[in-house]
Design a protein around this motif. Sequence first.
Motif, PDB file in Angstrom:
ATOM      1  N   ILE A 111      12.419  -0.028  -5.976  1.00  0.00           N
ATOM      2  CA  ILE A 111      13.743   0.384  -6.459  1.00  0.00           C
ATOM      3  C   ILE A 111      14.541   0.972  -5.304  1.00  0.00           C
ATOM      4  O   ILE A 111      15.734   0.684  -5.131  1.00  0.00           O
ATOM      5  CB  ILE A 111      13.614   1.415  -7.604  1.00  0.00           C
ATOM      6  CG1 ILE A 111      12.981   0.758  -8.835  1.00  0.00           C
ATOM      7  CG2 ILE A 111      14.982   1.992  -7.971  1.00  0.00           C
ATOM      8  CD1 ILE A 111      12.668   1.739  -9.951  1.00  0.00           C
ATOM      9  N   ASP A 112      13.876   1.814  -4.492  1.00  0.00           N
ATOM     10  CA  ASP A 112      14.539   2.399  -3.322  1.00  0.00           C
ATOM     11  C   ASP A 112      15.001   1.312  -2.358  1.00  0.00           C
ATOM     12  O   ASP A 112      16.087   1.403  -1.759  1.00  0.00           O
ATOM     13  CB  ASP A 112      13.587   3.361  -2.596  1.00  0.00           C
ATOM     14  CG  ASP A 112      13.349   4.645  -3.380  1.00  0.00           C
ATOM     15  OD1 ASP A 112      14.178   4.954  -4.262  1.00  0.00           O
ATOM     16  OD2 ASP A 112      12.349   5.321  -3.117  1.00  0.00           O
ATOM     17  N   LEU A 113      14.159   0.295  -2.197  1.00  0.00           N
ATOM     18  CA  LEU A 113      14.503  -0.815  -1.298  1.00  0.00           C
ATOM     19  C   LEU A 113      15.765  -1.522  -1.791  1.00  0.00           C
ATOM     20  O   LEU A 113      16.643  -1.873  -0.994  1.00  0.00           O
ATOM     21  CB  LEU A 113      13.329  -1.799  -1.252  1.00  0.00           C
ATOM     22  CG  LEU A 113      13.328  -2.831  -0.119  1.00  0.00           C
ATOM     23  CD1 LEU A 113      13.211  -2.152   1.233  1.00  0.00           C
ATOM     24  CD2 LEU A 113      12.172  -3.812  -0.318  1.00  0.00           C
ATOM     25  N   VAL A 127      24.674   2.320 -12.159  1.00  0.00           N
ATOM     26  CA  VAL A 127      24.424   3.500 -12.996  1.00  0.00           C
ATOM     27  C   VAL A 127      25.146   3.364 -14.330  1.00  0.00           C
ATOM     28  O   VAL A 127      24.583   3.643 -15.399  1.00  0.00           O
ATOM     29  CB  VAL A 127      24.867   4.789 -12.276  1.00  0.00           C
ATOM     30  CG1 VAL A 127      24.873   5.973 -13.244  1.00  0.00           C
ATOM     31  CG2 VAL A 127      23.947   5.078 -11.096  1.00  0.00           C
ATOM     32  N   ILE A 128      26.403   2.916 -14.291  1.00  0.00           N
ATOM     33  CA  ILE A 128      27.193   2.754 -15.520  1.00  0.00           C
ATOM     34  C   ILE A 128      26.561   1.715 -16.446  1.00  0.00           C
ATOM     35  O   ILE A 128      26.452   1.908 -17.661  1.00  0.00           O
ATOM     36  CB  ILE A 128      28.652   2.357 -15.184  1.00  0.00           C
ATOM     37  CG1 ILE A 128      29.363   3.523 -14.475  1.00  0.00           C
ATOM     38  CG2 ILE A 128      29.410   1.968 -16.454  1.00  0.00           C
ATOM     39  CD1 ILE A 128      30.725   3.166 -13.917  1.00  0.00           C
ATOM     40  N   TYR A 154      15.835   7.828 -12.775  1.00  0.00           N
ATOM     41  CA  TYR A 154      15.460   7.834 -11.350  1.00  0.00           C
ATOM     42  C   TYR A 154      16.656   7.417 -10.497  1.00  0.00           C
ATOM     43  O   TYR A 154      16.977   8.068  -9.491  1.00  0.00           O
ATOM     44  CB  TYR A 154      14.281   6.888 -11.126  1.00  0.00           C
ATOM     45  CG  TYR A 154      13.792   6.826  -9.694  1.00  0.00           C
ATOM     46  CD1 TYR A 154      12.832   7.723  -9.244  1.00  0.00           C
ATOM     47  CD2 TYR A 154      14.288   5.878  -8.807  1.00  0.00           C
ATOM     48  CE1 TYR A 154      12.374   7.668  -7.930  1.00  0.00           C
ATOM     49  CE2 TYR A 154      13.844   5.818  -7.497  1.00  0.00           C
ATOM     50  CZ  TYR A 154      12.884   6.712  -7.062  1.00  0.00           C
ATOM     51  OH  TYR A 154      12.443   6.670  -5.762  1.00  0.00           O
ATOM     52  N   ILE A 155      17.328   6.347 -10.909  1.00  0.00           N
ATOM     53  CA  ILE A 155      18.476   5.841 -10.136  1.00  0.00           C
ATOM     54  C   ILE A 155      19.638   6.825 -10.176  1.00  0.00           C
ATOM     55  O   ILE A 155      20.352   7.000  -9.176  1.00  0.00           O
ATOM     56  CB  ILE A 155      18.894   4.446 -10.656  1.00  0.00           C
ATOM     57  CG1 ILE A 155      17.788   3.428 -10.334  1.00  0.00           C
ATOM     58  CG2 ILE A 155      20.216   3.999 -10.041  1.00  0.00           C
ATOM     59  CD1 ILE A 155      18.039   2.037 -10.877  1.00  0.00           C
ATOM     60  N   ILE A 156      19.840   7.496 -11.316  1.00  0.00           N
ATOM     61  CA  ILE A 156      20.881   8.529 -11.386  1.00  0.00           C
ATOM     62  C   ILE A 156      20.561   9.655 -10.403  1.00  0.00           C
ATOM     63  O   ILE A 156      21.451  10.193  -9.734  1.00  0.00           O
ATOM     64  CB  ILE A 156      21.014   9.080 -12.822  1.00  0.00           C
ATOM     65  CG1 ILE A 156      21.635   8.022 -13.736  1.00  0.00           C
ATOM     66  CG2 ILE A 156      21.880  10.342 -12.842  1.00  0.00           C
ATOM     67  CD1 ILE A 156      21.727   8.443 -15.189  1.00  0.00           C
TER      68      ILE A 156
END
Length: 308
Positions: A111-113, A127-128, A154-156
Amino acid sequence: MDASGSFRRNTKSKNIDILALGSRCSIMFLFNNGFFSKPDIELNIKIKKSYNRILSVWGQTFFYSVVVGIVLHLIYKTSVIAVFKSFFPFTLNEYWFVTCYILLALFAPYIDLLINQLSSSNLKRLVIILLLLQILPLLLNKIINQLLLAITMYIIGVFIAKNSDSIKKLQMKQVLFAFVFFFLMEILSIFLLAKIGLDFNSLFHFTYFFGAIVIAVPLFILFIKLKPFSNIIINSISKSVFSIYLVTEQFNMRNIIWNKILNINEYEKSPWLPVYGIVVVFCIFCICILFDYLRRLIATGLWKIRFS
């Protein structure tokens, strides 16, 4: 700790607003994982750290599931099948949050990648979209995919970290106002939905997802705006907080602790429920912390003996 399942399915309870507000900590925990993720670390190192984290969480979860299952069998004569189930906490979805966390830890490096390849505007759009996915299943009265929720949080958290400079410019009173406003709006929405006859499960489903997110965001920002500090006592206690969840959410313990030991449903309509709740939480907190401290002490001793 979630005592909501122990209450009668009665949306007319005066304390329903208190019972429904228990998922913010889980969401903030997931925010925290994304916020403190380090995008500059090599993928292989991240994967190794994720595996180590997964092994640690798996070990603690298995230990508490089995120990609590055996103790309940000896004291409250729970079935042999219940004891057998306690040996498979993940396969039988005993701890949904832990299962989601482990899956998230597996996906997090990748996900970070992906996030590192996105511009700030595209990350905002992502995010939206993920937040909208939290609402749509709700409107259709379907169960939201827990893993999707974990990934979204996590992404937020990553989004907040990447925009920390802008967030730091916000005044504390603005963030506090946002938190209080959304909190009051949720309480109002709970009573309104109860008035129109929304069933108990749907009511709590609402507060556990999108409603919880919009409250958890300003609350999380409040904490990250505070001046950092370190305290040896707090750090020591924090190592054992996870044990509270593992003990109280063990599938047999949930019913026994709230219905047979504490009789929490007898206080459902009592004006003293908040006071009783605080006392109960404090006692459970202290007992679990002391037990986990003893567990860690024994584990450390055995580890030293093995490698001495």
